[in-house]
Write a protein that holds these residues in place. Structure first.
Motif, PDB file in Angstrom:
ATOM      1  N   ASN A  21       0.840  -1.196   0.000  1.00 17.86           N
ATOM      2  CA  ASN A  21       0.000   0.000   0.000  1.00 17.86           C
ATOM      3  C   ASN A  21       0.880   1.254   0.000  1.00 17.86           C
ATOM      4  O   ASN A  21       0.608   2.219   0.714  1.00 17.86           O
ATOM      5  N   LYS A  22       1.916   1.214  -0.825  1.00 19.00           N
ATOM      6  CA  LYS A  22       2.859   2.320  -0.925  1.00 19.00           C
ATOM      7  C   LYS A  22       3.264   2.534  -2.379  1.00 19.00           C
ATOM      8  O   LYS A  22       3.233   1.597  -3.193  1.00 19.00           O
ATOM      9  N   TYR A  23       3.653   3.765  -2.673  1.00 15.09           N
ATOM     10  CA  TYR A  23       4.355   4.030  -3.919  1.00 15.09           C
ATOM     11  C   TYR A  23       5.806   3.574  -3.764  1.00 15.09           C
ATOM     12  O   TYR A  23       6.413   3.744  -2.701  1.00 15.09           O
TER      13      TYR A  23
ATOM     14  N   ASP B  47      12.823   1.366   2.969  1.00 11.13           N
ATOM     15  CA  ASP B  47      11.615   1.351   3.801  1.00 11.13           C
ATOM     16  C   ASP B  47      11.837   2.027   5.140  1.00 11.13           C
ATOM     17  O   ASP B  47      10.882   2.473   5.779  1.00 11.13           O
TER      18      ASP B  47
ATOM     19  N   TRP C 162       9.043  11.048   0.541  1.00  9.09           N
ATOM     20  CA  TRP C 162       9.729   9.814   0.177  1.00  9.09           C
ATOM     21  C   TRP C 162      10.753   9.412   1.225  1.00  9.09           C
ATOM     22  O   TRP C 162      11.402  10.251   1.846  1.00  9.09           O
TER      23      TRP C 162
ATOM     24  N   THR D  18      10.413   4.686  -1.077  1.00  8.16           N
ATOM     25  CA  THR D  18       8.998   4.407  -0.854  1.00  8.16           C
ATOM     26  C   THR D  18       8.286   5.644  -0.329  1.00  8.16           C
ATOM     27  O   THR D  18       8.899   6.534   0.273  1.00  8.16           O
ATOM     28  N   SER D  19       6.964   5.674  -0.553  1.00 10.15           N
ATOM     29  CA  SER D  19       6.153   6.793  -0.090  1.00 10.15           C
ATOM     30  C   SER D  19       4.728   6.326   0.165  1.00 10.15           C
ATOM     31  O   SER D  19       4.162   5.558  -0.631  1.00 10.15           O
ATOM     32  N   ILE D  20       4.144   6.788   1.244  1.00  9.09           N
ATOM     33  CA  ILE D  20       2.751   6.460   1.552  1.00  9.09           C
ATOM     34  C   ILE D  20       1.803   7.332   0.735  1.00  9.09           C
ATOM     35  O   ILE D  20       0.760   6.870   0.277  1.00  9.09           O
TER      36      ILE D  20
END
Length: 517
Positions: free
Chosen positions: A97-99, A134, A130, A123-125
């Protein structure tokens, strides 16, 4: 959602017919069927039957911090050796559930060891903030060791990788991450583009070589062409369940003394995990004129292009590299972006309109080379294959750039900068700024018309013979403004018959798109 099963190359007629129906632009005997909920942009003239003194503007993405400060940059990833981040791919991992962003990094380490070019993962929510890896630590996902470049049968090693393209295949529970990586300087029998896959984006497995370097050579009456080369990638056509390769080719004019230059070609492929059987007669070329024609300048090379589906059409950016000439918006040895468009993903044209600064075609210019002590976007621009992210009511457009271009010795060459963020209005690539236009005949199952506009726009609903059915006027600033006609409702007035829309835009207003819902 998509799978990599072999569906075969469709016939040209079938492709065209299916494309029009899937896009909601299928031409019946009388009209274009417009699918509901899909914005229709005024890029090109495919929807315009009459153009009455219409002017249009190409809108440039607004750079965060004016392109002076990157969102992501190299800190000490190369042990103090200066380098830069380049573009790649941004995906959405539904399990996390992340970019997830994959970006190439490079630094001119003495001797160019096997890891002087690396692939990093971020990663980004929310698609805006960013994280390195993780947990905030730099995560190099490729190469993990020199053995990643080994050909076991010959014992030969590639020197490094160059270009990558990835997709997230949610239909594959085991290997959702798939893509291409170009293995460089591996001998002509081995160098080229390879299929790779990963279960999690952290560790990658090499598979089939899908395109060897210089897989094709062919001649026309005027040119000799070879390809593909390193900056070759692909796009997934989610509507027609197909892939389109964007190939870097080398073109040489047959005129005496002419130099080679880089251009692009597009090719429909069956799957990304199978060797490509190139038929050069089916390659669709996009190449510079190498002259003061068609918006080009003599020093322009079409070095790279990406593409993505956007609403009813295809959009992409074309990287213009110019080695010898300074431009007002880009120094020699640097690169900048132009916007391109297509109806089928294969046949492309540059968006020709003047931009916000009244310079034709330039979509994303460079900043001042070496600006902000080598932190800005003044150098060599690279892009992300996926196009902008829709985050709430904005298009977030990421790009990468070094601060210095190619016309410098190492280590300054291609050094500094990083990943930058810019923003566009939804559907905000091109606007009609003045004039009147009449669409081709249309039909739709939609019952309501909506506009994306700023200022005042007048709308007249016409039958196919251009008799007036009703009219409306909208004012304000909205990306989805409901049009209320003076008499009747769209569905009652049109009655599933062909109709036309007449839009009038006074000076100072902007019309970006329309859609039916």
């Amino acid at each position: 959602m998509f799978t990599l099963k072999n569906t075969g190359i469709r016939s040209v007629a079938a492709v065209i017919l299916l494309l029009f129906f899937k896009l909601g632009l299928a031409r019946s005997a009388e009209a274009l069927e417009i699918q509901t909920g899909i914005a229709q942009l005024f890029i090109g003239d495919h929807l315009i039957e009459k153009n009455l003194s219409v002017t249009r503007t190409l809108h440039q993405p607004k750079k965060d911090d004016d392109g002076m400060k990157p969102v992501l940059f190299l800190e000490n990833e190369f042990d103090g050796v200066p380098g830069t981040l380049q573009g790649g791919t941004i995906l959405f991992d539904k399990k996390l559930n992340k970019y997830v962003m994959f970006a190439t990094a490079g630094a001119h380490i003495g001797g160019h060891p096997w890891n002087w070019i690396r692939l990093y993962r971020f990663t980004s929510i929310d698609g805006l903030i960013w994280t390195k890896g993780d947990l905030g630590k730099p995560e190099c996902v490729f190469p993990k060791s020199r053995e990643d470049f080994l050909d076991a049968s010959s014992g030969a090693y590639a020197s490094n990788f160059d270009f990558t393209t990835f997709i997230y295949d949610e239909s594959d529970e085991i290997y959702p991450y798939k893509g291409w990586i170009w293995y460089a300087n591996w001998g002509k029998q081995r160098e080229g583009m390879y299929f790779v896959q990963s279960s999690d984006g952290h560790t990658w497995e090499r598979g089939t070589k899908v395109a060897p370097v210089e897989a094709f050579t062919f001649e026309t009456d005027t040119h000799i062409y070879q390809g593909p080369y390193d900056t070759t990638g692909f796009s997934y056509d989610r509507v027609n369940k197909r892939f389109i390769a964007s190939l870097k080719i080398s073109a040489k004019s047959k005129k005496s003394g002419a130099d080679r230059y880089r251009a692009r070609a597009y090719y429909e492929i069956e799957a990304i995990n199978k060797p490509i059987a190139f038929d050069h007669d089916s390659l669709v070329r996009l190449e510079p004129t190498r002259s003061h024609e068609n918006g080009d300048l003599p020093d322009d090379e079409y070095y790279f292009s990406d593409s993505w589906r956007y609403e009813s059409m295809w959009l992409g950016t074309l990287k213009i590299h110019h080695e010898n000439t300074d431009y007002p918006y880009s120094n020699a040895g640097c690169s900048f972006l132009k916007l391109i468009y297509s109806q089928d993903g294969l046949h492309w044209a540059k968006v020709p309109y003047p931009n916000d600064r009244e310079t034709a075609e330039v979509f994303l210019p460079n900043g001042i080379e070496g600006g902000n002590e080598g932190r800005n976007d003044g150098g060599y621009v690279t892009t992300f294959q996926n196009g902008p992210l829709r985050i709430r009511n904005e298009l977030i457009y990421y790009y990468a750039s070094s601060s210095f271009g190619k016309n410098h010795p190492a280590p300054r060459m291609l050094q500094g900068g990083g990943i930058f963020r810019s923003r566009l209005r939804v559907d905000g690539f091109v606007s009609v700024n003045s004039g009147t236009l009449v669409t081709v005949p249309l039909t739709t199952w939609g019952t309501d018309l909506f506009l994306n506009h700023v200022g005042e726009v007048s709308i007249v609903l016409l039958d196919k013979n251009e008799s007036v059915l009703s009219s409306a006027n909208v004012k304000g600033d909205s990306i989805l403004d409901h049009v209320e006609f003076s008499t009747g409702h769209l569905s009652d007035l049109a009655k599933r018959k062909a109709f036309k829309l007449k839009f009038s835009v006074p000076q100072g207003s902007k019309l970006y798109s329309f859609q039916f819902r």
